[in-house]
Design an enzyme around this catalytic site. Structure first.
Site, PDB file in Angstrom:
ATOM      1  CE  LYS A 112      -5.587   3.407 -16.369  1.00  6.14           C
ATOM      2  NZ  LYS A 112      -4.956   4.000 -17.544  1.00  6.14           N
ATOM      3  CE  LYS A 195     -13.445   4.482 -16.374  1.00  2.87           C
ATOM      4  NZ  LYS A 195     -12.325   5.348 -16.503  1.00  2.87           N
ATOM      5  CE  LYS A 198      -8.259   1.312 -22.382  1.00  4.34           C
ATOM      6  NZ  LYS A 198      -8.145   2.533 -23.133  1.00  4.34           N
TER       7      LYS A 198
HETATM    8  P1  TYM Z   1      -8.634   7.284 -22.618  1.00  4.29           P
HETATM    9  O1  TYM Z   1      -7.865   6.801 -23.796  1.00  4.29           O
HETATM   10  O2  TYM Z   1      -8.790   6.360 -21.455  1.00  4.29           O
HETATM   11  O3  TYM Z   1     -10.071   7.727 -23.051  1.00  4.29           O
HETATM   12  C1  TYM Z   1     -10.289   8.645 -24.117  1.00  4.29           C
HETATM   13  C2  TYM Z   1     -11.438   9.581 -23.772  1.00  4.29           C
HETATM   14  O4  TYM Z   1     -12.653   8.842 -23.572  1.00  4.29           O
HETATM   15  C3  TYM Z   1     -13.268   9.276 -22.365  1.00  4.29           C
HETATM   16  N1  TYM Z   1     -14.040   8.158 -21.779  1.00  4.29           N
HETATM   17  C4  TYM Z   1     -15.328   8.215 -21.443  1.00  4.29           C
HETATM   18  N2  TYM Z   1     -16.247   9.201 -21.529  1.00  4.29           N
HETATM   19  C5  TYM Z   1     -17.495   8.925 -21.116  1.00  4.29           C
HETATM   20  N3  TYM Z   1     -17.890   7.726 -20.644  1.00  4.29           N
HETATM   21  C6  TYM Z   1     -17.008   6.699 -20.529  1.00  4.29           C
HETATM   22  N4  TYM Z   1     -17.399   5.516 -20.053  1.00  4.29           N
HETATM   23  C7  TYM Z   1     -15.662   6.921 -20.940  1.00  4.29           C
HETATM   24  N5  TYM Z   1     -14.565   6.149 -20.983  1.00  4.29           N
HETATM   25  C8  TYM Z   1     -13.577   6.916 -21.493  1.00  4.29           C
HETATM   26  C9  TYM Z   1     -12.099   9.689 -21.478  1.00  4.29           C
HETATM   27  O5  TYM Z   1     -12.529  10.560 -20.453  1.00  4.29           O
HETATM   28  C10 TYM Z   1     -11.192  10.368 -22.479  1.00  4.29           C
HETATM   29  O6  TYM Z   1     -11.585  11.716 -22.669  1.00  4.29           O
HETATM   30  N6  TYM Z   1      -5.308  10.149 -20.226  1.00  4.29           N
HETATM   31  C11 TYM Z   1      -6.230  10.105 -21.359  1.00  4.29           C
HETATM   32  C12 TYM Z   1      -5.552  10.351 -22.704  1.00  4.29           C
HETATM   33  C13 TYM Z   1      -4.777  11.606 -22.773  1.00  4.29           C
HETATM   34  C14 TYM Z   1      -5.291  12.936 -22.757  1.00  4.29           C
HETATM   35  C15 TYM Z   1      -4.176  13.793 -22.869  1.00  4.29           C
HETATM   36  C16 TYM Z   1      -6.581  13.462 -22.677  1.00  4.29           C
HETATM   37  C17 TYM Z   1      -3.422  11.718 -22.875  1.00  4.29           C
HETATM   38  N7  TYM Z   1      -3.066  13.024 -22.920  1.00  4.29           N
HETATM   39  C18 TYM Z   1      -4.316  15.188 -22.861  1.00  4.29           C
HETATM   40  C19 TYM Z   1      -6.704  14.856 -22.676  1.00  4.29           C
HETATM   41  C20 TYM Z   1      -5.595  15.689 -22.759  1.00  4.29           C
HETATM   42  C21 TYM Z   1      -6.862   8.736 -21.403  1.00  4.29           C
HETATM   43  O7  TYM Z   1      -6.305   7.769 -20.945  1.00  4.29           O
HETATM   44  O8  TYM Z   1      -8.026   8.671 -22.122  1.00  4.29           O
END
Ligand code: TYM
Length: 332
Positions: A112, A195, A198
């Protein structure tokens, strides 16, 4: 009952299919067997610049999408991270337990920050995974349902829990990632080696749950496949077709092998056309539910207030144990 916590960032107008299949769908399932805590990670969202009005709107739309996907606010504590101040408080303690080098090794920051230019990357973006550890450890979560891209962050959470326990005595549950292999990584439709995300290079690679379903159908029909003709699951040689089969299988709960035999002798066009229909049938009622929840903001905010209260009843307990162990004086 064992505990689950997970979170999602309110940083887009819509969840995408990867978010749903990789994470949110597992959140819904785990409600049957676990005590579940699900949050909108708005503190994480501001690690990159956000327009305040847009952030507030996206936070509510995220909540509506979670409920529409099947997160049940009666069974789960559904809350917004910033409404539970203990996250930021535990974050500080964990930051003081994290090595600078250790934080520097987090690959998502590297990705990022190169995208935003490392001089523009905030310190919050750098320490982001530590806040994520605080999210998880506050609830003594046993399992954390996420997609594959969060594996390294989960590893950090485990290390911090173990380090704290070792230094101050057993305080935290050491969490396990709950990563369902089949859907752990949904790929970009235009570049099936990347993957779905967005920040994809082409909007046609990304299926947004709230976009016009006709647009999604078109994206599926124009998904990149290979030059062969056989419909078989082979991630090495047929990444595009395999990704479509994964999505198809997940949305219909039909085994991939079942789909392979159903499409024997048929072409990619048939597969795409059918999958486009399956997708439209899934997102159309989903969007209707989202719109109806967004029609009553007062009710949504009430759900969040209740969720935050439930979350806090656990979070305050963990935090006061932590503050005591660390050597802080009891608060009044
Ligand atoms: P975020 O908001 O980027 O994504 C949310 C969830 O979606 C999953 N994900 C995917 N799974 C499969 N294929 C894909 N192409 C794909 N893109 C996204 C992500 O793995 C995620 O599970 N840091 C985290 C948010 C967060 C969090 C937490 C998660 C904050 N605190 C505590 C777990 C526990 C994030 O940015 O997810």
């Amino acid at each position: 009952r064992l505990r689950v916590l997970s979170g999602i960032q309110p940083t887009a107008d819509s969840f995408h299919l990867g978010n749903y299949l990789g994470a949110v769908r597992q959140w819904v399932r785990l409600q049957d067997t676990h005590e579940t805590f699900y949050m909108i990670a708005d503190l994480h969202a501001i690690t990159v610049e956000q327009d305040p009005k847009v952030l507030r709107q996206r936070t509510r739309v995220s909540v509506a999408q979670l409920i529409a996907a099947g997160v049940d606010p009666e069974r789960s504590a559904l809350f917004v991270q910033s409404q539970v101040p203990e996250h930021a408080q535990l974050n500080w303690v964990l930051e003081c337990l994290t090595g600078f080098g250790e934080a520097s090794r987090m690959t998502q920051f590297k990705d990022k920050s190169t995208r935003h230019g490392s001089d523009h990357a905030s310190v919050g973006l750098f320490t982001y995974p530590i806040l994520q550890a605080a999210d998880i450890l506050l609830y003594q979560a046993n399992a954390v349902p996420v997609g594959e891209d969060q594996r390294q962050h989960l590893e950090l959470s485990r290390n911090l829990a173990q380090r704290f326990n070792h230094r101050y005595g057993k305080t935290f549950v050491v969490p396990e990632p709950h990563i369902v292999k089949d859907t752990a990584k949904i790929f970009d439709l235009q570049d099936p080696t990347a993957k779905m995300s967005k920040s994809a290079s082409s909007p046609n690679g990304l299926i947004e749950l709230l976009e016009d379903p006709r647009r999604s159908a078109k994206k599926i029909r124009s998904a990149v496949t290979d030059t062969g003709r056989e419909i078989v699951f082979d991630t090495e040689n047929k990444a595009g077709v395999s990704n479509l089969l994964t999505i198809y299988s997940a949305l219909t709960e039909r085994d991939i092998s079942d789909l392979e035999s159903a499409y024997e002798g048929k072409g990619y066009g048939d597969l795409k056309k059918d999958l486009a229909e399956v997708l439209v049938e899934f997102v159309t009622p989903f969007q209707e539910r989202v719109q109806s929840y967004l029609g009553d903001i007062a009710e949504l905010d009430k759900i969040l207030a209740r969720g935050a209260e439930r979350a806090r009843s656990v979070a305050t307990e963990t935090l006061s144990a932590v503050f005591d162990r660390v050597g802080f004086l009891p608060a009044g």
